[in-house]
Design a protein around this motif. Sequence first.
Motif, PDB file in Angstrom:
ATOM      1  N   MET A 108       0.831  -1.203   0.000  1.00  0.00           N
ATOM      2  CA  MET A 108       0.000   0.000   0.000  1.00  0.00           C
ATOM      3  C   MET A 108       0.869   1.258   0.000  1.00  0.00           C
ATOM      4  O   MET A 108       0.585   2.210  -0.736  1.00  0.00           O
ATOM      5  CB  MET A 108      -0.953  -0.013   1.208  1.00  0.00           C
ATOM      6  N   MET A 109       1.943   1.270   0.785  1.00  0.00           N
ATOM      7  CA  MET A 109       2.837   2.436   0.796  1.00  0.00           C
ATOM      8  C   MET A 109       3.431   2.663  -0.590  1.00  0.00           C
ATOM      9  O   MET A 109       3.519   3.809  -1.049  1.00  0.00           O
ATOM     10  CB  MET A 109       3.947   2.269   1.846  1.00  0.00           C
ATOM     11  N   LEU A 110       3.835   1.591  -1.259  1.00  0.00           N
ATOM     12  CA  LEU A 110       4.386   1.707  -2.606  1.00  0.00           C
ATOM     13  C   LEU A 110       3.346   2.324  -3.545  1.00  0.00           C
ATOM     14  O   LEU A 110       3.662   3.233  -4.312  1.00  0.00           O
ATOM     15  CB  LEU A 110       4.820   0.335  -3.108  1.00  0.00           C
ATOM     16  N   LEU A 111       2.108   1.845  -3.491  1.00  0.00           N
ATOM     17  CA  LEU A 111       1.060   2.367  -4.364  1.00  0.00           C
ATOM     18  C   LEU A 111       0.710   3.811  -4.017  1.00  0.00           C
ATOM     19  O   LEU A 111       0.446   4.616  -4.913  1.00  0.00           O
ATOM     20  CB  LEU A 111      -0.183   1.471  -4.304  1.00  0.00           C
ATOM     21  N   TRP A 112       0.715   4.162  -2.754  1.00  0.00           N
ATOM     22  CA  TRP A 112       0.459   5.552  -2.358  1.00  0.00           C
ATOM     23  C   TRP A 112       1.556   6.462  -2.892  1.00  0.00           C
ATOM     24  O   TRP A 112       1.304   7.584  -3.289  1.00  0.00           O
ATOM     25  CB  TRP A 112       0.360   5.690  -0.840  1.00  0.00           C
ATOM     26  N   GLU A 113       2.761   5.960  -2.889  1.00  0.00           N
ATOM     27  CA  GLU A 113       3.912   6.746  -3.342  1.00  0.00           C
ATOM     28  C   GLU A 113       4.029   6.802  -4.866  1.00  0.00           C
ATOM     29  O   GLU A 113       4.238   7.865  -5.444  1.00  0.00           O
ATOM     30  CB  GLU A 113       5.184   6.134  -2.747  1.00  0.00           C
ATOM     31  N   ASP A 114       3.883   5.645  -5.526  1.00  0.00           N
ATOM     32  CA  ASP A 114       4.148   5.539  -6.967  1.00  0.00           C
ATOM     33  C   ASP A 114       2.899   5.539  -7.838  1.00  0.00           C
ATOM     34  O   ASP A 114       3.008   5.703  -9.051  1.00  0.00           O
ATOM     35  CB  ASP A 114       4.925   4.253  -7.274  1.00  0.00           C
ATOM     36  N   ARG A 118      -5.682 -10.739  -1.716  1.00  0.00           N
ATOM     37  CA  ARG A 118      -6.309 -10.380  -0.433  1.00  0.00           C
ATOM     38  C   ARG A 118      -6.613  -8.888  -0.384  1.00  0.00           C
ATOM     39  O   ARG A 118      -7.697  -8.485   0.053  1.00  0.00           O
ATOM     40  CB  ARG A 118      -5.399 -10.801   0.727  1.00  0.00           C
ATOM     41  N   LEU A 119      -5.677  -8.046  -0.818  1.00  0.00           N
ATOM     42  CA  LEU A 119      -5.923  -6.595  -0.842  1.00  0.00           C
ATOM     43  C   LEU A 119      -7.084  -6.253  -1.770  1.00  0.00           C
ATOM     44  O   LEU A 119      -7.867  -5.347  -1.486  1.00  0.00           O
ATOM     45  CB  LEU A 119      -4.654  -5.837  -1.258  1.00  0.00           C
ATOM     46  N   GLU A 120      -7.195  -7.000  -2.869  1.00  0.00           N
ATOM     47  CA  GLU A 120      -8.308  -6.780  -3.793  1.00  0.00           C
ATOM     48  C   GLU A 120      -9.631  -7.197  -3.140  1.00  0.00           C
ATOM     49  O   GLU A 120     -10.632  -6.473  -3.232  1.00  0.00           O
ATOM     50  CB  GLU A 120      -8.075  -7.557  -5.091  1.00  0.00           C
ATOM     51  N   THR A 121      -9.627  -8.332  -2.461  1.00  0.00           N
ATOM     52  CA  THR A 121     -10.819  -8.809  -1.759  1.00  0.00           C
ATOM     53  C   THR A 121     -11.250  -7.810  -0.677  1.00  0.00           C
ATOM     54  O   THR A 121     -12.443  -7.620  -0.440  1.00  0.00           O
ATOM     55  CB  THR A 121     -10.543 -10.195  -1.120  1.00  0.00           C
ATOM     56  N   MET A 122     -10.272  -7.151  -0.060  1.00  0.00           N
ATOM     57  CA  MET A 122     -10.557  -6.142   0.962  1.00  0.00           C
ATOM     58  C   MET A 122     -11.069  -4.836   0.344  1.00  0.00           C
ATOM     59  O   MET A 122     -11.470  -3.925   1.065  1.00  0.00           O
ATOM     60  CB  MET A 122      -9.282  -5.870   1.779  1.00  0.00           C
ATOM     61  N   GLY A 123     -11.009  -4.745  -0.982  1.00  0.00           N
ATOM     62  CA  GLY A 123     -11.490  -3.554  -1.666  1.00  0.00           C
ATOM     63  C   GLY A 123     -10.510  -2.399  -1.689  1.00  0.00           C
ATOM     64  O   GLY A 123     -10.884  -1.260  -1.963  1.00  0.00           O
ATOM     65  N   LEU A 124      -9.228  -2.679  -1.453  1.00  0.00           N
ATOM     66  CA  LEU A 124      -8.218  -1.621  -1.382  1.00  0.00           C
ATOM     67  C   LEU A 124      -7.482  -1.400  -2.693  1.00  0.00           C
ATOM     68  O   LEU A 124      -6.977  -0.307  -2.943  1.00  0.00           O
ATOM     69  CB  LEU A 124      -7.205  -1.933  -0.268  1.00  0.00           C
ATOM     70  N   VAL A 125      -7.392  -2.449  -3.511  1.00  0.00           N
ATOM     71  CA  VAL A 125      -6.707  -2.345  -4.800  1.00  0.00           C
ATOM     72  C   VAL A 125      -7.542  -3.025  -5.879  1.00  0.00           C
ATOM     73  O   VAL A 125      -8.428  -3.837  -5.590  1.00  0.00           O
ATOM     74  CB  VAL A 125      -5.283  -2.972  -4.775  1.00  0.00           C
ATOM     75  N   THR A 178      -8.018   1.645  -5.097  1.00  0.00           N
ATOM     76  CA  THR A 178      -9.437   1.968  -5.167  1.00  0.00           C
ATOM     77  C   THR A 178      -9.668   3.207  -4.299  1.00  0.00           C
ATOM     78  O   THR A 178      -8.751   3.689  -3.618  1.00  0.00           O
ATOM     79  CB  THR A 178     -10.296   0.815  -4.622  1.00  0.00           C
ATOM     80  N   ARG A 179     -10.885   3.697  -4.288  1.00  0.00           N
ATOM     81  CA  ARG A 179     -11.222   4.822  -3.415  1.00  0.00           C
ATOM     82  C   ARG A 179     -10.927   4.460  -1.954  1.00  0.00           C
ATOM     83  O   ARG A 179     -10.349   5.251  -1.208  1.00  0.00           O
ATOM     84  CB  ARG A 179     -12.691   5.215  -3.578  1.00  0.00           C
ATOM     85  N   SER A 180     -11.287   3.250  -1.554  1.00  0.00           N
ATOM     86  CA  SER A 180     -11.015   2.797  -0.178  1.00  0.00           C
ATOM     87  C   SER A 180      -9.514   2.742   0.103  1.00  0.00           C
ATOM     88  O   SER A 180      -9.076   3.064   1.205  1.00  0.00           O
ATOM     89  CB  SER A 180     -11.630   1.419   0.066  1.00  0.00           C
ATOM     90  N   GLY A 181      -8.750   2.336  -0.886  1.00  0.00           N
ATOM     91  CA  GLY A 181      -7.293   2.289  -0.731  1.00  0.00           C
ATOM     92  C   GLY A 181      -6.698   3.668  -0.539  1.00  0.00           C
ATOM     93  O   GLY A 181      -5.780   3.865   0.270  1.00  0.00           O
ATOM     94  N   ARG A 182      -7.222   4.640  -1.263  1.00  0.00           N
ATOM     95  CA  ARG A 182      -6.740   6.018  -1.099  1.00  0.00           C
ATOM     96  C   ARG A 182      -7.173   6.583   0.255  1.00  0.00           C
ATOM     97  O   ARG A 182      -6.425   7.299   0.906  1.00  0.00           O
ATOM     98  CB  ARG A 182      -7.232   6.898  -2.246  1.00  0.00           C
ATOM     99  N   THR A 183      -8.382   6.248   0.682  1.00  0.00           N
ATOM    100  CA  THR A 183      -8.874   6.702   1.982  1.00  0.00           C
ATOM    101  C   THR A 183      -8.020   6.142   3.111  1.00  0.00           C
ATOM    102  O   THR A 183      -7.748   6.824   4.095  1.00  0.00           O
ATOM    103  CB  THR A 183     -10.349   6.279   2.171  1.00  0.00           C
ATOM    104  N   LEU A 184      -7.585   4.889   2.958  1.00  0.00           N
ATOM    105  CA  LEU A 184      -6.755   4.252   3.977  1.00  0.00           C
ATOM    106  C   LEU A 184      -5.449   5.005   4.193  1.00  0.00           C
ATOM    107  O   LEU A 184      -4.915   5.022   5.302  1.00  0.00           O
ATOM    108  CB  LEU A 184      -6.471   2.796   3.601  1.00  0.00           C
ATOM    109  N   ARG A 213      -4.985   8.185   4.373  1.00  0.00           N
ATOM    110  CA  ARG A 213      -5.221   9.224   5.392  1.00  0.00           C
ATOM    111  C   ARG A 213      -5.283   8.601   6.783  1.00  0.00           C
ATOM    112  O   ARG A 213      -4.758   9.154   7.736  1.00  0.00           O
ATOM    113  CB  ARG A 213      -6.493   9.997   5.084  1.00  0.00           C
ATOM    114  N   ARG A 214      -5.944   7.454   6.881  1.00  0.00           N
ATOM    115  CA  ARG A 214      -6.065   6.777   8.180  1.00  0.00           C
ATOM    116  C   ARG A 214      -4.723   6.257   8.696  1.00  0.00           C
ATOM    117  O   ARG A 214      -4.557   6.069   9.898  1.00  0.00           O
ATOM    118  CB  ARG A 214      -7.055   5.619   8.078  1.00  0.00           C
ATOM    119  N   SER A 215      -3.784   6.020   7.800  1.00  0.00           N
ATOM    120  CA  SER A 215      -2.492   5.439   8.192  1.00  0.00           C
ATOM    121  C   SER A 215      -1.420   6.492   8.441  1.00  0.00           C
ATOM    122  O   SER A 215      -0.277   6.155   8.717  1.00  0.00           O
ATOM    123  CB  SER A 215      -2.002   4.480   7.108  1.00  0.00           C
ATOM    124  N   ALA A 216      -1.804   7.753   8.380  1.00  0.00           N
ATOM    125  CA  ALA A 216      -0.830   8.844   8.416  1.00  0.00           C
ATOM    126  C   ALA A 216       0.138   8.791   9.595  1.00  0.00           C
ATOM    127  O   ALA A 216       1.304   9.112   9.443  1.00  0.00           O
ATOM    128  CB  ALA A 216      -1.561  10.185   8.392  1.00  0.00           C
TER     129      ALA A 216
END
Length: 150
Positions: free
Chosen positions: A48-54, A79-86, A103-109, A111-114
Amino acid sequence: MTDSSTAEALALDDKLCLALYTASRAMTARYREPLSTLGLTYPQYLVMMLLWEDGASSVGQIGSRLSLESSTLSPLLKRLETMGLVSRTRDTEDERSVIVGLTRSGRTLQRRSAGVSTEICDATGLSMQQQDELVEQLRTLATTLLSTRH
C-alpha cells in the motif's frame, strides 16, 4: 573486510546475521499493533505504501521494489483486492502484465495510516539522521550481498 576466521570465531550473539534477523523481526512486530487497526499485515502495508507513493504499478514492479517473489505477492494482492483496497487489471499494451491500482477505499486508507510511520520512527529511539545513515548502510549491505552471490 572482516577476516573469515574472525567471523567464524564470533559467538552467535555477536554475529551480524543474528542482529539483522532480530532487528527485522522486532521492527515487523512493532508495526503489528498500529497496522491491526487498519486491517493490514506488514507486507500488505508495504504494498500500500508503494502504491500511495508511486501510483498504479505492475505486479513485476511491485515485486522488484519490495523484493517479493510472485508466489508471495500474488496471494497478498488478491487479499488486498478482496478487501477492496486495490484493483488488478491486465495492461492494455501487454496482456501478460497485471497493473495494480488503488481503489477509493485504498486512497482513503492512506489518510487513516498517516501516523503509523511517525510512530514507528519515534519507537526506534534514533534521530532522523541516524535512521537515514542506518538505511544507507543497510542498502549498501544488501547491494554488496546480492552482487557477491555465486
